[in-house]
Design a protein around this motif. Structure first.
Motif, short mmCIF file in Angstrom:
data_model
loop_
_atom_site.label_atom_id
_atom_site.label_comp_id
_atom_site.label_asym_id
_atom_site.label_seq_id
_atom_site.Cartn_x
_atom_site.Cartn_y
_atom_site.Cartn_z
N ILE A 1 23.09 18.04 60.81
CA ILE A 1 23.06 18.66 59.49
C ILE A 1 22.46 17.68 58.50
O ILE A 1 22.95 16.55 58.34
CB ILE A 1 24.48 19.06 59.04
N ARG B 1 17.83 20.41 56.80
CA ARG B 1 18.32 21.38 57.78
C ARG B 1 19.79 21.64 57.48
O ARG B 1 20.68 21.23 58.22
CB ARG B 1 18.13 20.85 59.20
N TRP C 1 23.57 23.37 56.73
CA TRP C 1 24.47 24.34 57.35
C TRP C 1 25.75 24.35 56.54
O TRP C 1 26.23 23.30 56.11
CB TRP C 1 24.78 23.98 58.80
N TRP D 1 29.97 29.63 56.31
CA TRP D 1 28.82 30.53 56.48
C TRP D 1 29.23 32.00 56.37
O TRP D 1 28.44 32.84 55.94
CB TRP D 1 28.15 30.28 57.82
N ARG E 1 18.43 27.77 58.24
CA ARG E 1 18.57 26.35 57.96
C ARG E 1 17.40 25.78 57.17
O ARG E 1 17.21 24.56 57.10
CB ARG E 1 18.79 25.58 59.26
N THR F 1 25.64 19.05 52.18
CA THR F 1 25.85 18.92 53.62
C THR F 1 26.74 17.74 53.99
O THR F 1 27.10 17.58 55.15
CB THR F 1 24.50 18.74 54.33
#
Length: 203
Positions: free
Chosen positions: A118, A122, A124, A128, A174, A185
């Motif tokens: 992460i 990129r 995440w 979610w 992502r 992140t």
């Protein structure tokens, strides 16, 4: 829903855990098939038998909502069954159950195998399931996984899933400006924030 403590860090699978992963995939495939059978039953509900008082042709008549048990999913959705299997078309208990099944797949297969590191490039979000776009994309990815990893999909099914579904979905999810773009992140500085939706008045 509590999140696994290790989800916030890069996931690495030691070789000795691969057998556990195979068992998990097998279990997920079995659960997916059971859900498919349940959905098939819901979309083809037959009237209950009347203790042999009616002829066999009664059982082939078109089912009406009144023939479904009170409180059942079939009764709520009518004779035709669910109008869509897409998670955003569900509500209430049906949505909660589908999200729970999706979460199991995401946490036990998708992230351990394809999660990668992460970073800001990129991202995440551990939450979610609170991002509607992420839920929609992950659910579509999971539906495709169920279909294309089935034996009937043929030997090229898994390759097709990776090429046509997994790779494009992860690129969108992502991306720095994707649904997780407003979430930090770093586990040391967690920040969960939903991106603003377009103003309908301005469209």
């Amino acid at each position: 829903m509590s999140e696994p403590a290790h989800d916030s860090e890069p996931v690495r699978i030691p070789d000795h855990n691969l057998n556990d992963l195979v068992a998990t995939v097998t279990e997920l495939v079995t659960e997916s098939r059971k859900q498919g059978e349940t959905l098939a039953r819901l979309t083809d509900v037959q009237p209950p038998e009347q203790d042999g008082q009616h002829d066999e042709h009664v059982h082939t008549e078109e089912t009406t909502p009144a023939s479904a048990p009170a409180g059942s999913d079939a009764a709520a959705s009518g004779a035709e069954g669910p109008s869509s299997i897409f998670i955003l078309a569900l509500d209430g208990k049906a949505y909660a159950e589908e999200l729970a099944a999706l979460t199991t797949w995401v946490h036990h297969l998708l992230l351990p195998v394809y999660g990668r590191e992460i970073t800001t490039g990129r991202p995440w979000c551990q939450q979610w399931h609170e991002h509607p776009e992420a839920v929609a994309r992950l659910h579509a990815l999971w539906l495709a996984w169920q279909q294309l990893t089935d034996v009937e999909a043929g030997l090229a099914g898994p390759s097709t899933w990776h090429r046509d579904h997994l790779d494009p979905a992860l690129l969108q999810l992502r991306a720095p400006d994707g649904p997780f773009g407003a979430c930090t992140t770093s586990p040391a500085r967690p920040n969960h924030r939903l991106l603003a939706s377009p103003d309908p008045a301005g469209v």
